[in-house]
Design an enzyme around this catalytic site. Structure first.
Site, PDB file in Angstrom:
ATOM      1  N   CYS A  38       0.875  -1.183   0.000  1.00 39.29           N
ATOM      2  CA  CYS A  38       0.000   0.000   0.000  1.00 39.29           C
ATOM      3  C   CYS A  38       0.906   1.224   0.000  1.00 39.29           C
ATOM      4  CB  CYS A  38      -0.954  -0.036   1.198  1.00 39.29           C
ATOM      5  SG  CYS A  38      -0.129   0.007   2.804  1.00 39.29           S
ATOM      6  N   LEU A  39       0.527   2.282   0.677  1.00 41.21           N
ATOM      7  CA  LEU A  39       1.370   3.472   0.737  1.00 41.21           C
ATOM      8  C   LEU A  39       2.485   3.318   1.771  1.00 41.21           C
ATOM      9  CD1 LEU A  39       2.006   6.376  -0.152  1.00 41.21           C
ATOM     10  CD2 LEU A  39       0.429   7.149   1.626  1.00 41.21           C
TER      11      LEU A  39
END
Length: 108
Positions: free
Chosen positions: A70-71
């Site tokens: 993800c981030l």
């Protein structure tokens, strides 16, 4: 390895090496569609955390090796927990694209 390295979370680059070395693996980006469109790792599949319960549509094999990012690594950790509840046995959190130093691509 420094004393506080454990606070950094998974190393996305090491995770990508394992992904590339694993036959039949899927690189899964669990950020929202707009984040994915703005820049993602080439070859990744976008399945937002908010839609993770639909994983069987795009990933029918429960033993498929999944390398999830993800981030920053938080949503991917949540996705791993849910994927395991759904029966996926080979899901691994490889961290966040925030620390990724390689090529990305954008959707037009």
């Amino acid at each position: 390895m420094g004393f506080f390295d454990f606070l950094k979370g998974p190393d996305i680059h090491a995770g990508l090496e394992r992904f590339r070395a694993t036959s039949g693996a899927i690189l899964l980006d669990v950020r929202e569609a707009d984040e994915y469109a703005a820049g993602h790792i080439p070859g990744s599949l976008n399945l937002p955390l908010s839609a993770i319960d639909t994983a069987e549509i795009s990933i029918p094999g429960k033993d498929t090796p999944l390398f999830v990012y993800c981030l920053a690594g938080t949503r991917s950790a949540q996705a791993i927990a849910r994927l395991r509840q759904l029966g996926y046995t080979r899901a691994e959190n490889i961290g966040g694209i925030r620390t990724y130093k390689g090529e990305t691509e954008k959707l037009k």
